[in-house]
Design a protein around this motif. Structure first.
Motif, mmCIF file in Angstrom:
data_model
loop_
_atom_site.group_PDB
_atom_site.id
_atom_site.type_symbol
_atom_site.label_atom_id
_atom_site.label_comp_id
_atom_site.label_asym_id
_atom_site.label_seq_id
_atom_site.Cartn_x
_atom_site.Cartn_y
_atom_site.Cartn_z
ATOM 1 N N GLU A 1 20.428 9.791 -20.742
ATOM 2 C CA GLU A 1 20.711 10.830 -19.748
ATOM 3 C C GLU A 1 19.521 11.754 -19.550
ATOM 4 O OE1 GLU A 1 23.193 10.988 -17.849
ATOM 5 O OE2 GLU A 1 24.856 9.911 -18.788
ATOM 6 N N ILE A 2 18.648 11.816 -20.541
ATOM 7 C CA ILE A 2 17.482 12.699 -20.467
ATOM 8 C C ILE A 2 16.359 12.057 -19.668
ATOM 9 C CG2 ILE A 2 15.678 13.850 -21.820
ATOM 10 C CD1 ILE A 2 17.741 14.183 -24.055
ATOM 11 N N ARG A 3 16.075 10.775 -19.940
ATOM 12 C CA ARG A 3 14.913 10.123 -19.330
ATOM 13 C C ARG A 3 15.189 9.495 -17.965
ATOM 14 N NH1 ARG A 3 13.986 6.107 -23.776
ATOM 15 N NH2 ARG A 3 15.799 7.078 -24.751
ATOM 16 N N ALA A 4 16.388 8.973 -17.763
ATOM 17 C CA ALA A 4 16.669 8.187 -16.558
ATOM 18 C C ALA A 4 16.510 8.960 -15.246
ATOM 19 C CB ALA A 4 18.068 7.583 -16.643
ATOM 20 N N PRO A 5 16.936 10.224 -15.141
ATOM 21 C CA PRO A 5 16.891 10.889 -13.835
ATOM 22 C C PRO A 5 15.501 10.967 -13.214
ATOM 23 C CG PRO A 5 18.394 12.061 -15.275
ATOM 24 C CD PRO A 5 17.698 11.037 -16.130
ATOM 25 N N ALA A 6 14.474 11.205 -14.007
ATOM 26 C CA ALA A 6 13.115 11.290 -13.455
ATOM 27 C C ALA A 6 12.679 9.946 -12.882
ATOM 28 C CB ALA A 6 12.136 11.756 -14.529
ATOM 29 N N LEU A 7 13.023 8.863 -13.573
ATOM 30 C CA LEU A 7 12.684 7.536 -13.064
ATOM 31 C C LEU A 7 13.468 7.236 -11.798
ATOM 32 C CD1 LEU A 7 11.194 4.866 -13.339
ATOM 33 C CD2 LEU A 7 13.026 4.079 -14.860
ATOM 34 N N GLN A 8 14.742 7.596 -11.769
ATOM 35 C CA GLN A 8 15.551 7.370 -10.572
ATOM 36 C C GLN A 8 14.979 8.106 -9.362
ATOM 37 O OE1 GLN A 8 19.416 8.434 -12.407
ATOM 38 N NE2 GLN A 8 20.156 6.510 -11.557
ATOM 39 N N ALA A 9 14.455 9.300 -9.584
ATOM 40 C CA ALA A 9 13.869 10.058 -8.472
ATOM 41 C C ALA A 9 12.687 9.314 -7.873
ATOM 42 C CB ALA A 9 13.452 11.445 -8.949
ATOM 43 N N LEU A 10 11.853 8.708 -8.730
ATOM 44 C CA LEU A 10 10.717 7.946 -8.227
ATOM 45 C C LEU A 10 11.175 6.658 -7.553
ATOM 46 C CD1 LEU A 10 7.717 7.481 -7.854
ATOM 47 C CD2 LEU A 10 7.603 6.602 -10.211
ATOM 48 N N LEU A 11 12.155 5.985 -8.127
ATOM 49 C CA LEU A 11 12.682 4.769 -7.509
ATOM 50 C C LEU A 11 13.259 5.062 -6.126
ATOM 51 C CD1 LEU A 11 14.466 3.149 -10.578
ATOM 52 C CD2 LEU A 11 12.264 2.500 -9.588
ATOM 53 N N GLN A 12 13.917 6.196 -5.998
ATOM 54 C CA GLN A 12 14.466 6.576 -4.694
ATOM 55 C C GLN A 12 13.353 6.772 -3.675
ATOM 56 O OE1 GLN A 12 17.269 9.758 -4.937
ATOM 57 N NE2 GLN A 12 17.873 9.606 -2.796
ATOM 58 N N GLN A 13 12.242 7.360 -4.108
ATOM 59 C CA GLN A 13 11.096 7.515 -3.207
ATOM 60 C C GLN A 13 10.536 6.161 -2.797
ATOM 61 O OE1 GLN A 13 8.022 10.429 -4.370
ATOM 62 N NE2 GLN A 13 9.477 11.179 -5.901
ATOM 63 N N LEU A 14 10.483 5.219 -3.737
ATOM 64 C CA LEU A 14 9.948 3.892 -3.419
ATOM 65 C C LEU A 14 10.825 3.170 -2.394
ATOM 66 C CD1 LEU A 14 8.883 2.718 -6.989
ATOM 67 C CD2 LEU A 14 7.352 3.283 -5.096
ATOM 68 N N GLY B 1 0.812 -1.209 0.000
ATOM 69 C CA GLY B 1 0.000 0.000 0.000
ATOM 70 C C GLY B 1 0.845 1.258 0.000
ATOM 71 N N VAL B 2 1.934 1.250 0.758
ATOM 72 C CA VAL B 2 2.852 2.392 0.773
ATOM 73 C C VAL B 2 3.423 2.623 -0.615
ATOM 74 C CG1 VAL B 2 5.116 3.158 1.590
ATOM 75 C CG2 VAL B 2 3.440 2.269 3.216
ATOM 76 N N LEU B 3 3.875 1.563 -1.269
ATOM 77 C CA LEU B 3 4.483 1.690 -2.582
ATOM 78 C C LEU B 3 3.477 2.140 -3.631
ATOM 79 C CD1 LEU B 3 6.746 -1.498 -2.548
ATOM 80 C CD2 LEU B 3 7.365 0.846 -1.969
ATOM 81 N N THR B 4 2.278 1.587 -3.568
ATOM 82 C CA THR B 4 1.237 1.997 -4.505
ATOM 83 C C THR B 4 0.873 3.459 -4.305
ATOM 84 O OG1 THR B 4 0.351 -0.258 -4.567
ATOM 85 C CG2 THR B 4 -1.105 1.506 -5.300
ATOM 86 N N ASN B 5 0.799 3.881 -3.066
ATOM 87 C CA ASN B 5 0.463 5.277 -2.781
ATOM 88 C C ASN B 5 1.518 6.232 -3.334
ATOM 89 O OD1 ASN B 5 -1.220 7.327 -1.332
ATOM 90 N ND2 ASN B 5 0.699 7.635 -0.216
ATOM 91 N N ILE B 6 2.793 5.864 -3.221
ATOM 92 C CA ILE B 6 3.863 6.699 -3.781
ATOM 93 C C ILE B 6 3.695 6.824 -5.291
ATOM 94 C CG2 ILE B 6 6.355 6.789 -4.226
ATOM 95 C CD1 ILE B 6 6.735 5.522 -1.434
ATOM 96 N N CYS B 7 3.374 5.729 -5.943
ATOM 97 C CA CYS B 7 3.150 5.773 -7.392
ATOM 98 C C CYS B 7 1.946 6.646 -7.748
ATOM 99 C CB CYS B 7 2.945 4.361 -7.938
ATOM 100 S SG CYS B 7 4.420 3.320 -7.912
#
Length: 273
Positions: free
Chosen positions: A245-258, A186-192
């Protein structure tokens, strides 16, 4: 039986937190027999989880332990059971993949590794990886009283043989709720749900492979989650499979939150015990 060309089946770095990240499919190392036998379609190693160690490199600063398989899944698939029992009723690949995700042959005719070789791959690659995984989970649980396992994967966003249409960007799997606390999922789904850039699903096409199913034991305070990422969000899905280099940082930011969400949940859950 031992074969001299099998060395260093995995890379491992111990961390300082209750989190272990398992990366079984990023390896590109081949044994000589597999390298000689690969079909033209398989030579680019397209079914690899490209760049996943780089994508999660930030997790070292979060104290995560990181375990990475060094050999290609075309040698042996570390996320399949050792008895090769199918995990899905839909199209899939096995412990020793004879077909690619798209259904084409992995090996040239008559060039599939023999049984003795495959037994060596099981003994010298699969078992050491899983022994390290088990040992580290036991160490973490002994130190913290619980352990968090995050099994990190990626796949091309469109593979008609495996799933219809385009895959959601983030595919969380908890073996239909059996591999971790429902509070954690539930925590992970909520972050998404708090962001709009990336689509997500829980226990969709990818519910978790062998690692998630075998090691996730929430009743024993070991919580396992698999995340299958659509590769289009951090890399090019065609050879040579370049990092973006353009797309990866935004995904990494979300992964870090997860991952931070997992750690925060664990501290709150087990400090109250």
């Amino acid at each position: 039986m031992s074969f001299s060309d099998i060395t260093a089946p995995y890379s491992f770095t111990a961390g300082t937190s209750p989190l272990l990240i398992s990366i079984p499919h990023a390896g590109i190392r081949l044994t000589q027999e597999v390298a000689d036998g690969l079909s033209e379609a398989a030579l680019p190693l397209g079914d690899t989880d490209w760049h996943i160690p780089r994508l999660y490199d930030f997790a070292r600063a979060q104290g995560a332990s990181i375990l990475v398989g060094n050999y290609s899944r075309f040698v042996i698939d570390l996320n399949r059971p050792s008895d090769d029992k199918p995990l899905y009723t839909t199209a899939t690949t096995g412990l020793f993949p004879d077909t690619l995700f798209d259904g084409r042959d992995t090996f040239k005719p008559g060039m599939t590794p023999d049984d003795a070789r495959r037994q060596a791959y099981l003994d010298q690659i699969w078992h050491p990886y899983h022994e390290c995984l088990r040992s580290e989970l036991a160490r973490i649980k002994q130190q913290f009283g619980y352990a968090l396992l995050f099994d990190a994967h990626s796949i091309a966003s469109v593979i008609p043989r495996l799933f219809d249409g385009k895959l959601p960007d983030l595919n969380l799997g908890t073996n239909s709720g059996a591999s971790c606390s429902p509070e954690l999922s539930g925590v992970l789904t909520n972050i998404c749900q708090q962001q709009t850039q990336f689509s997500h699903v829980l226990n969709g096409r990818f519910k978790g492979g062998y690692i998630t199913r075998a090691y996730g034991q929430p009743d024993a305070d070991i919580h396992a989650v698999q995340l299958e990422l659509a590769q289009v969000n951090y890399m090019d899905e065609m050879p040579p499979y370049c990092w973006s280099e353009i797309r990866a940082p935004a995904l990494q930011a979300l992964l870090q939150q997860l991952l931070e969400g997992m750690l925060t949940w664990g501290r709150a859950r087990y400090s109250a015990k």
